[in-house]
Scaffold this active site. Sequence first.
Site, PDB file in Angstrom:
ATOM      1  N   ARG A 146      33.448  53.394  93.807  1.00 36.63           N
ATOM      2  CA  ARG A 146      33.170  52.723  95.075  1.00 36.63           C
ATOM      3  C   ARG A 146      33.184  51.722  95.012  1.00 36.63           C
ATOM      4  NH1 ARG A 146      27.268  55.580  96.116  1.00 36.63           N
ATOM      5  NH2 ARG A 146      28.466  56.904  95.348  1.00 36.63           N
ATOM      6  N   LYS A 185      25.634  58.036  81.433  1.00 33.22           N
ATOM      7  CA  LYS A 185      25.478  59.737  81.574  1.00 33.22           C
ATOM      8  C   LYS A 185      25.033  60.345  80.653  1.00 33.22           C
ATOM      9  CE  LYS A 185      29.891  60.847  84.674  1.00 33.22           C
ATOM     10  NZ  LYS A 185      29.325  60.518  85.763  1.00 33.22           N
TER      11      LYS A 185
HETATM   12  N1  BES Z   1      33.243  59.482  88.324  1.00 26.86           N
HETATM   13  C1  BES Z   1      32.113  59.871  89.136  1.00 26.86           C
HETATM   14  C2  BES Z   1      32.140  61.468  89.897  1.00 26.86           C
HETATM   15  C3  BES Z   1      32.422  63.042  89.150  1.00 26.86           C
HETATM   16  C4  BES Z   1      31.329  63.588  88.717  1.00 26.86           C
HETATM   17  C5  BES Z   1      33.391  63.268  89.491  1.00 26.86           C
HETATM   18  C6  BES Z   1      31.705  64.847  87.759  1.00 26.86           C
HETATM   19  C7  BES Z   1      34.175  64.134  88.295  1.00 26.86           C
HETATM   20  C8  BES Z   1      33.337  64.896  88.144  1.00 26.86           C
HETATM   21  C9  BES Z   1      31.201  59.280  89.876  1.00 26.86           C
HETATM   22  O1  BES Z   1      31.715  57.897  89.243  1.00 26.86           O
HETATM   23  C10 BES Z   1      29.632  59.382  89.367  1.00 26.86           C
HETATM   24  O2  BES Z   1      29.261  59.111  88.669  1.00 26.86           O
HETATM   25  N2  BES Z   1      29.153  59.885  90.781  1.00 26.86           N
HETATM   26  C11 BES Z   1      27.615  59.799  91.286  1.00 26.86           C
HETATM   27  C12 BES Z   1      27.242  58.587  91.768  1.00 26.86           C
HETATM   28  C13 BES Z   1      25.329  58.302  91.913  1.00 26.86           C
HETATM   29  C14 BES Z   1      25.106  57.919  90.695  1.00 26.86           C
HETATM   30  C15 BES Z   1      25.504  58.076  93.016  1.00 26.86           C
HETATM   31  C16 BES Z   1      27.665  60.592  91.069  1.00 26.86           C
HETATM   32  O3  BES Z   1      28.265  61.637  91.899  1.00 26.86           O
HETATM   33  O4  BES Z   1      26.320  61.677  90.082  1.00 26.86           O
HETATM   34 MN    MN Z   2      30.235  56.815  88.106  1.00 26.77          MN
END
Ligand code: BES
Ligand code: MN
Length: 495
Positions: A346, A272
């Site tokens: 997931r 990230k």
């Molecule tokens: N933990 C994150 C989602 C999240 C984002 C929770 C902001 C709380 C606040 C999750 O693991 C993630 O990174 N999801 C990605 C998925 C994508 C790579 C398909 C997302 O939502 O960007």
């Molecule tokens: Mn994530």
Amino acid sequence: MTEVTVSTSPVASLPVDVLVFGVAQGSGGPTPALGAEAVAEAFDGALVGILGALGVTGAAGEAVGLPAPAGLKASVVLAVGLGHVADDGAYDTETLRCAAGVAARALAGTKRAALLLPVPTAEAVEAVALGGLLGAYAFTAYRTSGRNKPPVGELVVLARQADAEAAIRRATVIGAEVNRARDLVNTPANDLDPESFAAAVRAACDVHGVTCEVLDEQALTEQGFGGILGVGQGSVKAPRLVRISSTHPGARTSLALVGKGITYDSGGISLKPVGFNEIMKRDMSGAAAVFAAVLAVSRLGLPIEVTGWLALAENMPSGSAVRPGDVLRMYGGRTVEVVNTDAEGRLVLADALVRAAEDGPDALVDVATLTAAMRMGLGNRLFGVMSTDDAFRDRVLGAAARDGEQAWPMPLPDELRKSLDSPVADIANTGERMGGGLVAGLFLKEFVAEGTRWAHLDIAGPAFHEGEPYGYTPRGGTGCAVRTLVRLAQDLAND
Ligand code: BES
Ligand code: MN
Ligand code: ZN
């Protein structure tokens, strides 16, 4: 911690520092609500005029203190807004919870205060007590100076119902458990990793007589939990799968809860960027909610068998981390191509869902800070509810609404499923970006055993509150979904 008690004593002689009363927005200005009679009397007809002069309108969120007049033992009276006057004087429970929460925050530093709010029913008494306990919450574990005033010591709820004591007992358990979840969410990842999280769960389960089994790295390897192991393999902190369970001699139904417990989500090799990684200690909020809910169900003695599965891992990039393109063999044998290591939630949930369904629960609910997409869609105060069973989804939504948690139904559209097809494995961990929260739900659906009554709660938005406190919601971890899960368990127990 703040204590809540109940009293029927005369208000004027109550040995408290502050008397809290409700003020509503009436057509003719601020209108003291039911419960405020003794305060109004002590002001000898001057109260409404004084409130008006101070600019008090009765709007929700207002809290204005004034010196108590002679005749009251308390030294301060505190007016809290209730919003528009309720026609029958019966305010909805969420209004009462919020007003009590606002009061509790304003009372930080006070030893004892009485809440003289309109509580015509035991449900209203419970709402006031719970709002007070949740609003009084403060996370001070990392403050070394006295920057925070201590939370109010005792809140005395004025109520005459025969069942007021029981209502306050229920609020006390739920308040403590929501606050337990908040503490865990607020604890930074350098002090909360899968191992220490599991140890905290075990310690609390020992105190409350809840069964706890921790699968460590070796047990996970032996049993083939490839999703949890794959996500955790980049971190020096090894993953865990924790199973907690509680039953009751009168239980006729079983409920399994699965929580995403990523103690820190850096994104892994699909790292990230700055701006997105500093908020990711919250990524274990689902596991915290499941943990707290199971303890609450057990402590309340609800006649249901409840099992919680906490899928705990830290998602880090390193030489040993899972790579984009790797294929994981999940618990139960299916394979997943990891296209994006940031879609890790997931993966840990899939393992836990397959394992949870093996016990044949009557209902299965997972809770996760799963997608940024859900947060974009529903904002920071609502969680999304997805299910293959519309009636069950509506029960979850009903449980949320009843306890003042905001939730909204989201679909699982079949046509998005093919975007998860992988050229090499049974399924890929990411697909179509548009509707990303629904795609994540469709991925989970693949791992829920056929015929299982299942719902998925994506709490990415409301798990953590970044702005100024409001109502009974502090900054930081909110304890989102705990109340919904406990209410759902209670509802299912009545089947
Ligand atoms: N933990 C994150 C989602 C999240 C984002 C929770 C902001 C709380 C606040 C999750 O693991 C993630 O990174 N999801 C990605 C998925 C994508 C790579 C398909 C997302 O939502 O960007
Ligand atoms: Mn994530
Ligand atoms: Zn995550």
